[in-house]
Design a protein around this motif. Structure first.
Motif, PDB file in Angstrom:
ATOM      1  N   UNK A 416      -1.174   3.556   0.416  1.00 50.73           N
ATOM      2  CA  UNK A 416      -1.704   3.425   2.440  1.00 50.73           C
ATOM      3  C   UNK A 416      -2.453   2.478   1.698  1.00 50.73           C
ATOM      4  N   UNK A 417      -3.186   2.528   1.198  1.00 53.34           N
ATOM      5  CA  UNK A 417      -4.040   0.996   0.987  1.00 53.34           C
ATOM      6  C   UNK A 417      -2.945  -0.368   0.684  1.00 53.34           C
ATOM      7  N   UNK A 418      -1.762  -0.182  -0.278  1.00 58.23           N
ATOM      8  CA  UNK A 418      -1.078  -0.881  -0.194  1.00 58.23           C
ATOM      9  C   UNK A 418      -0.441  -1.700   1.243  1.00 58.23           C
ATOM     10  N   UNK A 419       0.437  -0.246   1.654  1.00 56.82           N
ATOM     11  CA  UNK A 419       0.955  -0.849   3.014  1.00 56.82           C
ATOM     12  C   UNK A 419       0.319  -1.089   3.730  1.00 56.82           C
ATOM     13  N   UNK A 420      -1.356  -1.041   3.880  1.00 55.01           N
ATOM     14  CA  UNK A 420      -1.951  -1.725   4.809  1.00 55.01           C
ATOM     15  C   UNK A 420      -1.994  -3.666   4.745  1.00 55.01           C
ATOM     16  N   UNK A 421      -1.959  -3.574   3.272  1.00 50.40           N
ATOM     17  CA  UNK A 421      -1.720  -5.309   2.873  1.00 50.40           C
ATOM     18  C   UNK A 421      -0.715  -5.506   2.985  1.00 50.40           C
ATOM     19  N   UNK A 422       0.739  -5.214   3.491  1.00 54.62           N
ATOM     20  CA  UNK A 422       1.901  -5.798   3.694  1.00 54.62           C
ATOM     21  C   UNK A 422       2.671  -5.661   2.438  1.00 54.62           C
ATOM     22  N   UNK A 423       2.033  -4.839   1.981  1.00 55.61           N
ATOM     23  CA  UNK A 423       2.992  -4.474   0.111  1.00 55.61           C
ATOM     24  C   UNK A 423       4.007  -3.469   0.670  1.00 55.61           C
ATOM     25  N   UNK A 424       5.131  -3.492   0.539  1.00 55.90           N
ATOM     26  CA  UNK A 424       6.320  -2.593   0.432  1.00 55.90           C
ATOM     27  C   UNK A 424       5.906  -1.026  -0.613  1.00 55.90           C
ATOM     28  N   UNK A 425       6.019  -0.210   0.111  1.00 59.45           N
ATOM     29  CA  UNK A 425       5.724   1.169  -1.420  1.00 59.45           C
ATOM     30  C   UNK A 425       6.541   2.434  -0.895  1.00 59.45           C
ATOM     31  N   UNK A 426       6.917   2.773  -2.628  1.00 57.03           N
ATOM     32  CA  UNK A 426       7.598   3.498  -2.655  1.00 57.03           C
ATOM     33  C   UNK A 426       7.224   4.546  -3.279  1.00 57.03           C
ATOM     34  N   UNK A 427       6.789   6.258  -2.818  1.00 55.16           N
ATOM     35  CA  UNK A 427       6.640   6.870  -4.036  1.00 55.16           C
ATOM     36  C   UNK A 427       7.219   7.526  -4.463  1.00 55.16           C
ATOM     37  N   UNK A 428       7.212   8.120  -5.506  1.00 55.23           N
ATOM     38  CA  UNK A 428       8.032   9.282  -6.122  1.00 55.23           C
ATOM     39  C   UNK A 428       7.887  10.880  -6.614  1.00 55.23           C
ATOM     40  N   UNK A 429       8.416  11.529  -6.201  1.00 52.82           N
ATOM     41  CA  UNK A 429       7.768  13.213  -7.363  1.00 52.82           C
ATOM     42  C   UNK A 429       8.244  14.075  -7.273  1.00 52.82           C
ATOM     43  N   UNK A 430       8.316  14.995  -8.310  1.00 52.44           N
ATOM     44  CA  UNK A 430       9.941  16.156  -7.869  1.00 52.44           C
ATOM     45  C   UNK A 430       9.107  17.393  -7.662  1.00 52.44           C
TER      46      UNK A 430
END
Length: 621
Positions: A416-430
């Protein structure tokens, strides 16, 4: 020297492994090295002669392998995902598929002088593209998001849909011969299709019920599913010839859409089994190719390839994008990219064997034409698609996105901190719970292991520049480092420190490469350290640094901080590891303890982190 049968089986296994390894090393679709291996072993060196090696077992071996491949593909066809697709994708796997079928069939009949039935079968087999050839191509081409989405979902959905369509065409052709007259054809076709649908639905429901009620113990689950798939195939074929493939496809679709049934473990097992079968099967099938037959077809075959590339695909795109808002540049690239894949080769070879067993003259030409189309489309489009994307200016600019391995609290906070700076982020988890929480918080998330074959086909990594392994599980971080370092390079893959090196006997087995990539943030910052600080009220803040207010001034003003990222002027994030000061100007993202928090700002390890960062900064200046 003629090799023994056991040694030839070993040769097939080693050749399959070598082809897959070459595909991984060169980042090309696996179908290309598999083709080369098969041709080298078969028509070039004559080391491998499948008809002589397997004899009467060749047909059942191929048919059972294709049944498993189609079942695995059908497991990915979820109706809710199809309903959520854009209109262009739905048109491509319906109207567009029919346009391709008609154009290719007519071209085979007119240019190659194939019998109408054989021409129709070639047209049906070659409507399938498939994710195994699309996904590697997209990583190289890096088209914009719209094109990427359309091509990926077309390949995923048309795999089972196109297979069902091809099965129906094949049933019509074979049953037309068996029925003897057109009057008996509708009844025979209805019986065969009905048996396939009924057997698939019945065994799908029985298997789904058994899995939900845990009638099959966990350690026997994968074996049980495989056995029941083969049972369904055999029973359906016994009741109605050639209905087994349709039955296992329907069975897979039934399980994929059954409520309250988790098939993730089954899908993972079937992916691994399909990769093994596809690799070996494709080497075997390619070794049966008759290069002289391809040469004898000559210019007419080249004319067919030109029709497939320059007429069939453009007409398919025109019909599918009619009334859409896609720009003309996007449509032009879509007109160019449609490589045929392994499913087309496997299904086409199986149907050719079936027709040969039934005494159909010229059935071997089916394999020759299908493989020629596969080779032509894959080679041509692999070599030219990236150049065409740049020419049309539809290639993505330098990617700056971040993929985070893990959707735990620490990973979500950093995302969320990176997204606030307009950085596209994808999280993955099993972990389903972490995945669900990430989706509830509005994060783009993928459920499963990011290094799996499923992720290879479904995950769009064209906009990803860096991978951050932020799982508390050291093993998962290591797997992510091994997998993505090859794709992005060691300098773009970072793992958080999970603590000191393992002690005792297992310490020697720890990969030095993995330990080198455990360099995310300062040396004292581990996952548990960040998790503890966040749980005690620490927050992530962004501060602009420039010539007037630089790194040293920031450290003087803020005590008890943990520097995390520096955002460069081009917007790309640079993880900080305490060994160098951030570049100026930049936006600094750091973990800051709130005044009055339980830990006390500027005390303990946080203060020491600040001091170490300041010493490092001074030495850098």
């Amino acid at each position: 020297m003629e090799l023994s049968a056991p040694l030839l089986l070993v040769v097939i296994a080693i050749a399959s492994l070598a082809a897959q390894w070459l595909a991984w090393l060169t980042r090309l679709p696996a179908i290309l090295p598999l083709l080369v291996m098969g041709i080298l072993l078969g028509p070039v060196s004559h080391v491998l002669q499948p008809d002589h090696l397997f004899g009467d077992l060749l047909f059942p071996l191929v048919s059972l392998s294709v049944a498993i491949i189609l079942f695995e593909g059908a497991l990915t066809l979820r109706f809710d995902e199809i309903r959520g697709l854009g209109g262009v994708v739905r048109n491509l796997v319906s109207v567009g598929m029919l346009v391709t079928f008609c154009v290719v069939s007519l071209a085979c009949w007119w240019i190659l002088n194939l019998p109408p039935e054989l021409a129709a079968l070639v047209g049906a087999v070659t409507v399938v593209t498939g994710p195994t050839v699309i996904a590697p191509l997209m990583r190289v081409v890096r088209p914009n998001a719209a094109i990427n989405q359309v091509l990926r979902w077309e390949g995923i959905v048309i795999d089972p849909v196109g297979a069902i369509f091809t099965l129906l065409v094949f049933e019509f052709i074979t049953l037309r011969q068996a029925a003897g007259s057109l009057l008996h054809l509708p009844g025979t076709l209805a019986w065969t299709v009905g048996v396939g649908l009924a057997a698939g639905a019945l065994f799908g429901w029985l298997l789904g019920t058994a899995l939900k009620r845990v009638w099959i113990p966990g350690y026997l689950q994968n074996f049980g599913v495989l056995a029941i798939v083969l049972l369904t195939f055999g029973v359906s074929n016994a009741l109605a010839d050639e209905s087994g493939l349709l039955a296992v496809t329907v069975m897979g679709i039934w399980l994929a859409n059954m409520r309250d049934l988790d098939i993730s473990d089954i899908l993972a097992f079937k992916e691994e089994l399909s990769a093994l079968l596809i690799s070996a099967l494709f080497v075997i099938l390619a070794s049966r190719l008759d290069l002289l037959a391809i040469k004898e077809m000559g210019w007419p075959l080249l004319g067919l390839l030109l029709v497939v590339q320059f007429i069939a695909r453009p007409l398919c795109i025109m019909a599918s994008t009619l009334g859409s808002t896609l720009p003309w540049r996007d449509r032009m690239l879509l007109c160019w990219i449609a490589p045929r894949g392994i499913v087309a080769a496997a299904v086409g070879s199986l149907f050719a064997l079936t027709l040969q067993r039934n005494g159909y003259q010229g059935a071997d030409r089916l394999v020759t034409v299908v493989f020629a189309i596969i080779i032509g489309t894959v080679v041509l489009q692999s070599l030219t698609s990236a150049w065409l994307a740049r020419l049309l200016r539809v290639q993505q600019s330098k990617p700056k996105g971040v993929m985070i391995i893990g959707a735990n609290a620490v990973a979500r906070m950093l995302a969320k901190a990176l997204i606030k700076q307009d950085i596209p982020v994808l999280v993955t988890d099993n972990s389903w719970e972490y995945y669900r929480q990430a989706r509830m918080e509005g994060l783009s998330a993928y459920y499963g292991n990011a290094w799996s074959e499923h992720a290879e086909n479904y995950l769009d990594l064209s906009g990803t520049a860096q991978v951050l392994a932020l799982s508390p599980n050291r093993h998962q971080n290591a797997l992510a480092v091994y997998h993505f370092s090859h794709l992005f390079g060691d300098e773009r893959v970072w793992a958080i420190r999970s603590g000191s090196a393992l002690k005792g006997r297992s310490s020697s087995s720890e990969s030095a490469r993995f330990r080198r990539n455990e360099r995310l943030f300062s040396e004292e910052v581990t996952w548990s350290r960040l998790s503890g600080l966040l749980s005690k009220g620490a927050v992530i803040k962004a501060t602009r640094l420039n010539a007037n207010f630089g790194w040293l001034e920031y450290l003087e003003k803020h005590r008890g901080i943990i520097p995390l990222f520096a955002l460069r002027e081009d917007g790309s994030p640079m993880p900080l590891n305490g060994k160098s000061s951030p570049p100026l100007p930049c936006t600094l993202i750091a973990l800051v303890e709130q005044p009055g928090s339980k830990n006390g700002a500027g005390t303990g390890k946080s203060a020491s982190l600040s001091s170490k960062a300041e010493i490092s900064s001074n030495s850098g200046h």
